[in-house]
Design a protein around this motif. Sequence first.
Motif, PDB file in Angstrom:
ATOM      1  N   LEU A 137     -26.569   0.299   7.017  1.00 36.19           N
ATOM      2  CA  LEU A 137     -25.845   1.115   7.585  1.00 36.19           C
ATOM      3  C   LEU A 137     -24.802   0.022   9.422  1.00 36.19           C
ATOM      4  CD1 LEU A 137     -25.787   4.385   8.292  1.00 36.19           C
ATOM      5  CD2 LEU A 137     -27.446   3.656  10.311  1.00 36.19           C
ATOM      6  N   GLY A 138     -25.482  -0.863   9.139  1.00 35.46           N
ATOM      7  CA  GLY A 138     -24.349  -1.259  10.111  1.00 35.46           C
ATOM      8  C   GLY A 138     -23.762  -2.332   9.588  1.00 35.46           C
ATOM      9  N   THR A 139     -24.027  -3.113   8.068  1.00 37.79           N
ATOM     10  CA  THR A 139     -23.302  -3.392   7.621  1.00 37.79           C
ATOM     11  C   THR A 139     -21.984  -2.642   7.811  1.00 37.79           C
ATOM     12  OG1 THR A 139     -24.869  -4.529   6.763  1.00 37.79           O
ATOM     13  CG2 THR A 139     -22.682  -5.085   5.213  1.00 37.79           C
ATOM     14  N   THR A 140     -21.803  -1.441   6.486  1.00 36.92           N
ATOM     15  CA  THR A 140     -20.568  -0.998   6.348  1.00 36.92           C
ATOM     16  C   THR A 140     -20.020   0.007   7.772  1.00 36.92           C
ATOM     17  OG1 THR A 140     -22.419   0.544   4.740  1.00 36.92           O
ATOM     18  CG2 THR A 140     -20.825   1.499   5.327  1.00 36.92           C
ATOM     19  N   CYS A 141     -20.803   0.122   8.495  1.00 34.95           N
ATOM     20  CA  CYS A 141     -20.380   0.394  10.100  1.00 34.95           C
ATOM     21  C   CYS A 141     -19.742  -0.786  10.616  1.00 34.95           C
ATOM     22  CB  CYS A 141     -21.598   1.167  11.665  1.00 34.95           C
ATOM     23  SG  CYS A 141     -22.380   2.575  10.888  1.00 34.95           S
ATOM     24  N   ILE A 142     -20.500  -2.082  10.469  1.00 34.50           N
ATOM     25  CA  ILE A 142     -19.214  -2.817  10.354  1.00 34.50           C
ATOM     26  C   ILE A 142     -17.354  -2.939   9.849  1.00 34.50           C
ATOM     27  CG2 ILE A 142     -18.907  -4.917  11.368  1.00 34.50           C
ATOM     28  CD1 ILE A 142     -22.176  -5.659  12.116  1.00 34.50           C
TER      29      ILE A 142
ATOM     30  N   LYS B 148     -30.077  -6.706  17.288  1.00 28.96           N
ATOM     31  CA  LYS B 148     -29.069  -7.262  17.696  1.00 28.96           C
ATOM     32  C   LYS B 148     -27.815  -6.587  16.935  1.00 28.96           C
ATOM     33  CE  LYS B 148     -29.527 -12.528  16.022  1.00 28.96           C
ATOM     34  NZ  LYS B 148     -29.934 -13.449  15.182  1.00 28.96           N
ATOM     35  N   ILE B 149     -28.532  -5.738  15.652  1.00 33.96           N
ATOM     36  CA  ILE B 149     -27.090  -4.992  15.095  1.00 33.96           C
ATOM     37  C   ILE B 149     -26.171  -3.947  16.021  1.00 33.96           C
ATOM     38  CG2 ILE B 149     -27.070  -2.904  12.921  1.00 33.96           C
ATOM     39  CD1 ILE B 149     -29.430  -3.796  11.692  1.00 33.96           C
ATOM     40  N   THR B 150     -27.413  -2.887  17.224  1.00 35.37           N
ATOM     41  CA  THR B 150     -27.107  -2.397  17.799  1.00 35.37           C
ATOM     42  C   THR B 150     -26.051  -3.389  18.844  1.00 35.37           C
ATOM     43  OG1 THR B 150     -28.788  -1.303  18.150  1.00 35.37           O
ATOM     44  CG2 THR B 150     -27.973  -0.989  19.776  1.00 35.37           C
TER      45      THR B 150
ATOM     46  N   THR C 257     -18.600  -5.085  18.179  1.00 34.16           N
ATOM     47  CA  THR C 257     -16.940  -4.492  17.558  1.00 34.16           C
ATOM     48  C   THR C 257     -16.410  -3.028  18.118  1.00 34.16           C
ATOM     49  OG1 THR C 257     -18.603  -5.095  15.563  1.00 34.16           O
ATOM     50  CG2 THR C 257     -16.867  -3.928  15.355  1.00 34.16           C
ATOM     51  N   VAL C 258     -17.117  -1.753  18.789  1.00 38.61           N
ATOM     52  CA  VAL C 258     -16.252  -0.990  19.221  1.00 38.61           C
ATOM     53  C   VAL C 258     -15.074  -1.089  20.543  1.00 38.61           C
ATOM     54  CG1 VAL C 258     -16.677   1.577  20.221  1.00 38.61           C
ATOM     55  CG2 VAL C 258     -18.488   0.805  18.146  1.00 38.61           C
TER      56      VAL C 258
END
Lengths: 140, 163
Positions: free
Chosen positions: A13-18, B3-5, B11-12
């Motif tokens: 999910l994280g990769t897709t969002c990025i 980390k993901i958050t 990025t945002v």
Amino acid sequence: MKKSLLKIGKVLLGTTCILFLSLLLWANWNERTYTEKIVGDTRFMSYDISAAPLDDVSSLEKKISLIKGVSSCSINTGTKIAGIIFYTDMLSSDQLQESLTTLLQHPVTEKAIPVKSGGCPVGGITYFMLGLKEALCFRS
Amino acid sequence: MKKITFVLAATVVASLAGITACKKKTVTETVYVDNTPPPGPPSLYTRLGGVSAITLVTDKFINNCATNSFIGPRFAATASDPNRLRVFRFNLIDQICAGSGGPCQYKGVTMLQAHQGMNITNAEFDTLVGQLVKAMTFYNVPASEQNELATILLPMRSDIVGH
Ligand code: HEM
């Protein structure tokens, strides 16, 4: 097992969002050019108009050009094909075909122009990416 | 997870910063482009009627080329793909606009690069120029302006033919 599946899901999910955000960033990074800001998008369609009388092609081209949303019309009297460039935000291809049939009082059908090899050597993926860029760009 | 958050948030923030940063540029450039009075006699761009008139002529020109029996098949793939047509059409408008002294900037590749590997012949080039003249005549562009535009485009022959 459940925990690692959850972890994989989160990473995906994280990769897709990025990826999506990167695409969005890329699509909106450059300012639209002067031309892109003021000139609308168009499409080209070609129609077989052999059923219609073609004695005064120039005035027929002018009449077709006056259909709301049409930017230009060119008729080849040999092949009896009419090429039409129209603004996609003003006219759909179905509406265009309907307007043509009404104007010419004869049925018109779509007819493609044969393709010659030796055109632009750039691959279709480039144009797909450029189309995606345009779709994701919200700068005015 | 933390980390993901963090990466997502970064990025945002970067996206928004990038978008707003370039938006400032838009205003400055539009003001410069639209409000600067042309010094001296009117440019060919002004005499042709600006971007809207150049767009009309370019659309007619592309259409003439695509429907022409001799060179049409060269343009069929371009015309039938909306994304490809978009790039080609905007590049052509920008080229004529910039070449005639207008505010546009040509962002396409060089003529040599664009036509490399196509083996375009002199006859095809002449036919294409004929279609441009036909398009300009259709919209009543005076002969003097037609000749001026031809003077800008014709020297490109050596970069377009035979590569
Ligand atoms: C003065 C003459 C000409 C000018 C000003 C001209 C201009 C251009 C421009 C601006 C591009 C787009 C470049 C880009 O995308 O970066 C282009 C591409 C192209 N030109 Fe020309 N051109 C000329 C002659 C010709 C001739 C004689 C032919 C063939 C009969 C031709 C066929 C093509 C094709 C097939 C493309 C590729 C379109 C695509 O990207 O799908 N051009 N030309």
